[in-house]
Design a protein around this motif. Sequence first.
Motif, PDB file in Angstrom:
ATOM      1  N   VAL A  83       0.845  -1.193   0.000  1.00 41.86           N
ATOM      2  CA  VAL A  83       0.000   0.000   0.000  1.00 41.86           C
ATOM      3  C   VAL A  83       0.881   1.244   0.000  1.00 41.86           C
ATOM      4  O   VAL A  83       1.830   1.351   0.780  1.00 41.86           O
ATOM      5  CB  VAL A  83      -0.920   0.029   1.237  1.00 41.86           C
ATOM      6  N   LEU A  84       0.568   2.187  -0.884  1.00 36.37           N
ATOM      7  CA  LEU A  84       1.212   3.506  -0.878  1.00 36.37           C
ATOM      8  C   LEU A  84       0.132   4.527  -0.574  1.00 36.37           C
ATOM      9  O   LEU A  84      -0.777   4.738  -1.375  1.00 36.37           O
ATOM     10  CB  LEU A  84       1.872   3.803  -2.223  1.00 36.37           C
ATOM     11  N   TYR A  85       0.230   5.140   0.600  1.00 37.55           N
ATOM     12  CA  TYR A  85      -0.804   6.061   1.072  1.00 37.55           C
ATOM     13  C   TYR A  85      -0.280   7.491   1.033  1.00 37.55           C
ATOM     14  O   TYR A  85       0.816   7.773   1.524  1.00 37.55           O
ATOM     15  CB  TYR A  85      -1.208   5.698   2.502  1.00 37.55           C
ATOM     16  N   PHE A  86      -1.067   8.394   0.462  1.00 31.81           N
ATOM     17  CA  PHE A  86      -0.677   9.796   0.356  1.00 31.81           C
ATOM     18  C   PHE A  86      -1.467  10.644   1.345  1.00 31.81           C
ATOM     19  O   PHE A  86      -2.668  10.433   1.541  1.00 31.81           O
ATOM     20  CB  PHE A  86      -0.924  10.322  -1.063  1.00 31.81           C
ATOM     21  N   GLY A  87      -0.781  11.593   1.947  1.00 30.62           N
ATOM     22  CA  GLY A  87      -1.437  12.526   2.861  1.00 30.62           C
ATOM     23  C   GLY A  87      -0.660  13.821   2.921  1.00 30.62           C
ATOM     24  O   GLY A  87       0.504  13.887   2.526  1.00 30.62           O
ATOM     25  N   ASP A  88      -1.305  14.869   3.435  1.00 29.61           N
ATOM     26  CA  ASP A  88      -0.643  16.174   3.496  1.00 29.61           C
ATOM     27  C   ASP A  88      -0.299  16.588   4.925  1.00 29.61           C
ATOM     28  O   ASP A  88       0.086  17.730   5.156  1.00 29.61           O
ATOM     29  CB  ASP A  88      -1.495  17.251   2.819  1.00 29.61           C
ATOM     30  N   HIS A  89      -0.439  15.662   5.885  1.00 31.22           N
ATOM     31  CA  HIS A  89      -0.050  15.965   7.264  1.00 31.22           C
ATOM     32  C   HIS A  89       0.764  14.799   7.807  1.00 31.22           C
ATOM     33  O   HIS A  89       0.304  13.648   7.803  1.00 31.22           O
ATOM     34  CB  HIS A  89      -1.288  16.202   8.132  1.00 31.22           C
ATOM     35  N   TYR A  91       1.714  13.817  10.794  1.00 33.88           N
ATOM     36  CA  TYR A  91       1.306  13.086  11.988  1.00 33.88           C
ATOM     37  C   TYR A  91      -0.105  12.506  11.870  1.00 33.88           C
ATOM     38  O   TYR A  91      -0.329  11.321  12.124  1.00 33.88           O
ATOM     39  CB  TYR A  91       1.418  13.991  13.216  1.00 33.88           C
ATOM     40  N   SER A  92      -1.074  13.318  11.480  1.00 35.54           N
ATOM     41  CA  SER A  92      -2.447  12.809  11.428  1.00 35.54           C
ATOM     42  C   SER A  92      -2.679  11.891  10.238  1.00 35.54           C
ATOM     43  O   SER A  92      -3.604  11.073  10.251  1.00 35.54           O
ATOM     44  CB  SER A  92      -3.445  13.977  11.385  1.00 35.54           C
ATOM     45  N   ASP A  93      -1.850  11.985   9.198  1.00 36.31           N
ATOM     46  CA  ASP A  93      -2.038  11.150   8.011  1.00 36.31           C
ATOM     47  C   ASP A  93      -1.049   9.987   7.925  1.00 36.31           C
ATOM     48  O   ASP A  93      -1.439   8.849   7.652  1.00 36.31           O
ATOM     49  CB  ASP A  93      -1.900  11.992   6.733  1.00 36.31           C
ATOM     50  N   LEU A  94       0.230  10.254   8.129  1.00 38.73           N
ATOM     51  CA  LEU A  94       1.256   9.300   7.712  1.00 38.73           C
ATOM     52  C   LEU A  94       1.926   8.513   8.833  1.00 38.73           C
ATOM     53  O   LEU A  94       2.265   7.344   8.648  1.00 38.73           O
ATOM     54  CB  LEU A  94       2.347  10.043   6.921  1.00 38.73           C
ATOM     55  N   ALA A  95       2.142   9.130   9.979  1.00 39.22           N
ATOM     56  CA  ALA A  95       2.994   8.521  11.005  1.00 39.22           C
ATOM     57  C   ALA A  95       2.482   7.154  11.463  1.00 39.22           C
ATOM     58  O   ALA A  95       3.224   6.162  11.458  1.00 39.22           O
ATOM     59  CB  ALA A  95       3.126   9.467  12.196  1.00 39.22           C
ATOM     60  N   ASP A  96       1.218   7.071  11.870  1.00 39.64           N
ATOM     61  CA  ASP A  96       0.683   5.805  12.387  1.00 39.64           C
ATOM     62  C   ASP A  96       0.686   4.709  11.330  1.00 39.64           C
ATOM     63  O   ASP A  96       0.986   3.544  11.622  1.00 39.64           O
ATOM     64  CB  ASP A  96      -0.741   6.004  12.910  1.00 39.64           C
ATOM     65  N   LEU A  97       0.350   5.075  10.103  1.00 40.90           N
ATOM     66  CA  LEU A  97       0.286   4.070   9.040  1.00 40.90           C
ATOM     67  C   LEU A  97       1.660   3.488   8.741  1.00 40.90           C
ATOM     68  O   LEU A  97       1.795   2.296   8.463  1.00 40.90           O
ATOM     69  CB  LEU A  97      -0.301   4.694   7.775  1.00 40.90           C
ATOM     70  N   MET A  98       2.677   4.329   8.812  1.00 43.70           N
ATOM     71  CA  MET A  98       4.027   3.847   8.547  1.00 43.70           C
ATOM     72  C   MET A  98       4.591   3.073   9.732  1.00 43.70           C
ATOM     73  O   MET A  98       5.143   1.982   9.567  1.00 43.70           O
ATOM     74  CB  MET A  98       4.936   5.038   8.208  1.00 43.70           C
ATOM     75  N   LEU A  99       4.411   3.606  10.942  1.00 44.11           N
ATOM     76  CA  LEU A  99       5.020   2.998  12.125  1.00 44.11           C
ATOM     77  C   LEU A  99       4.282   1.743  12.589  1.00 44.11           C
ATOM     78  O   LEU A  99       4.907   0.756  12.986  1.00 44.11           O
ATOM     79  CB  LEU A  99       5.057   4.021  13.265  1.00 44.11           C
ATOM     80  N   ARG A 100       2.951   1.758  12.536  1.00 41.75           N
ATOM     81  CA  ARG A 100       2.165   0.663  13.109  1.00 41.75           C
ATOM     82  C   ARG A 100       1.721  -0.373  12.087  1.00 41.75           C
ATOM     83  O   ARG A 100       1.489  -1.528  12.438  1.00 41.75           O
ATOM     84  CB  ARG A 100       0.938   1.233  13.826  1.00 41.75           C
ATOM     85  N   HIS A 101       1.588   0.044  10.828  1.00 43.07           N
ATOM     86  CA  HIS A 101       1.025  -0.873   9.836  1.00 43.07           C
ATOM     87  C   HIS A 101       1.959  -1.149   8.664  1.00 43.07           C
ATOM     88  O   HIS A 101       1.627  -1.959   7.801  1.00 43.07           O
ATOM     89  CB  HIS A 101      -0.310  -0.325   9.320  1.00 43.07           C
ATOM     90  N   PHE A 188      11.159  19.936  10.437  1.00 46.70           N
ATOM     91  CA  PHE A 188      10.135  19.446   9.507  1.00 46.70           C
ATOM     92  C   PHE A 188      10.746  18.514   8.471  1.00 46.70           C
ATOM     93  O   PHE A 188      10.185  17.459   8.153  1.00 46.70           O
ATOM     94  CB  PHE A 188       9.457  20.626   8.808  1.00 46.70           C
ATOM     95  N   SER A 189      11.905  18.877   7.951  1.00 49.21           N
ATOM     96  CA  SER A 189      12.561  18.055   6.934  1.00 49.21           C
ATOM     97  C   SER A 189      12.945  16.686   7.489  1.00 49.21           C
ATOM     98  O   SER A 189      12.782  15.656   6.823  1.00 49.21           O
ATOM     99  CB  SER A 189      13.803  18.777   6.404  1.00 49.21           C
ATOM    100  N   ARG A 190      13.444  16.654   8.720  1.00 53.31           N
ATOM    101  CA  ARG A 190      13.815  15.372   9.330  1.00 53.31           C
ATOM    102  C   ARG A 190      12.590  14.496   9.570  1.00 53.31           C
ATOM    103  O   ARG A 190      12.626  13.285   9.360  1.00 53.31           O
ATOM    104  CB  ARG A 190      14.565  15.615  10.643  1.00 53.31           C
ATOM    105  N   ARG A 191      11.489  15.105  10.008  1.00 52.94           N
ATOM    106  CA  ARG A 191      10.252  14.338  10.206  1.00 52.94           C
ATOM    107  C   ARG A 191       9.691  13.861   8.867  1.00 52.94           C
ATOM    108  O   ARG A 191       9.125  12.764   8.776  1.00 52.94           O
ATOM    109  CB  ARG A 191       9.203  15.197  10.920  1.00 52.94           C
ATOM    110  N   LEU A 192       9.836  14.685   7.853  1.00 52.70           N
ATOM    111  CA  LEU A 192       9.357  14.320   6.521  1.00 52.70           C
ATOM    112  C   LEU A 192      10.072  13.071   6.021  1.00 52.70           C
ATOM    113  O   LEU A 192       9.443  12.141   5.497  1.00 52.70           O
ATOM    114  CB  LEU A 192       9.581  15.486   5.558  1.00 52.70           C
ATOM    115  N   VAL A 193      11.375  13.034   6.197  1.00 54.28           N
ATOM    116  CA  VAL A 193      12.156  11.869   5.775  1.00 54.28           C
ATOM    117  C   VAL A 193      11.814  10.651   6.629  1.00 54.28           C
ATOM    118  O   VAL A 193      11.795   9.518   6.145  1.00 54.28           O
ATOM    119  CB  VAL A 193      13.660  12.192   5.854  1.00 54.28           C
ATOM    120  N   ARG A 194      11.517  10.885   7.893  1.00 56.11           N
ATOM    121  CA  ARG A 194      11.209   9.778   8.804  1.00 56.11           C
ATOM    122  C   ARG A 194       9.873   9.120   8.478  1.00 56.11           C
ATOM    123  O   ARG A 194       9.746   7.893   8.525  1.00 56.11           O
ATOM    124  CB  ARG A 194      11.180  10.308  10.248  1.00 56.11           C
ATOM    125  N   PHE A 195       8.870   9.914   8.141  1.00 55.94           N
ATOM    126  CA  PHE A 195       7.514   9.386   8.018  1.00 55.94           C
ATOM    127  C   PHE A 195       7.028   9.221   6.579  1.00 55.94           C
ATOM    128  O   PHE A 195       5.894   8.794   6.363  1.00 55.94           O
ATOM    129  CB  PHE A 195       6.526  10.273   8.775  1.00 55.94           C
TER     130      PHE A 195
END
Length: 250
Positions: A83-89, A91-101, A188-195
């Motif tokens: 799955v490739l999921y796109f979002g514009d936030h 934390y509310s869009d990307l972090a949980d999906l990448m870290l947990r799923h 922001f850039s570091r979080r962007l690369v992380r998530f």
Amino acid sequence: PFTLRDKGMKHMVGKNWRDLFDLVIVQAGKPNFFTDRRKPFRKLDEKGSLQWDKINQLEKGKIYKEGNLFDFLRLTGWRGSKVLYFGDHLYSDLADLMLRHGWRTGAIVPELETEIRIINTEQYMHSLTWQQALTGLLERMQMYQDAESKQVLLEWMKERQEIRSLTKNLFNPQFGSIFRTFHNPTYFSRRLVRFSDIYMASISCLLNYDVNFTFYPRRTPLQHEAPLWMDQLCTGCMKTPFLEEMVHIR
């Protein structure tokens, strides 16, 4: 609500816009959609009215409301790196999906369009190239400690600082680029690369690539590593040219 989304998509894409999607879910209620198991999926009819039938499968062409990620995974079988999921936030869009799923994630960063336009200007490229040249010269020539050499080094340091401020202010006079503070990436850039696995200004950027195109991560040299390919060479990392070799830059 679906009626608003439907009118917007018909205007932008066409009346058959739903044919382009395997599933359409409205009012999902993010970010609770990703963490709260209590809300079930409900189906909407063609007029947008809510139906109360239990949802045992998610069908193409139908409109669904609310729901939760856990039922979504169970009903679709879409899991992990498939799955490739796109979002514009982040934390509310990307972090949980990448870290947990384990989903692949793509971040939409509209500001990127302006930043790339500035990066491609002659003024920015000229300033950055000369800044890197000065940095390399300072690293190499600081061993000379006679009075004349010290004066030259001071002038170079002053000029380098002026250029650093100039390149930063090209993006924004108050805080510079959202991706970089001088040579350091921003928080922001570091979080962007992380998530996110990939990021872009708009989802339409993908129209420039074939559907089977593979994006490979770039290897970023560490401080103790010398760059070995052209897109990562910087003047201060390897052989530093003498001033006469840099005249054409100025």
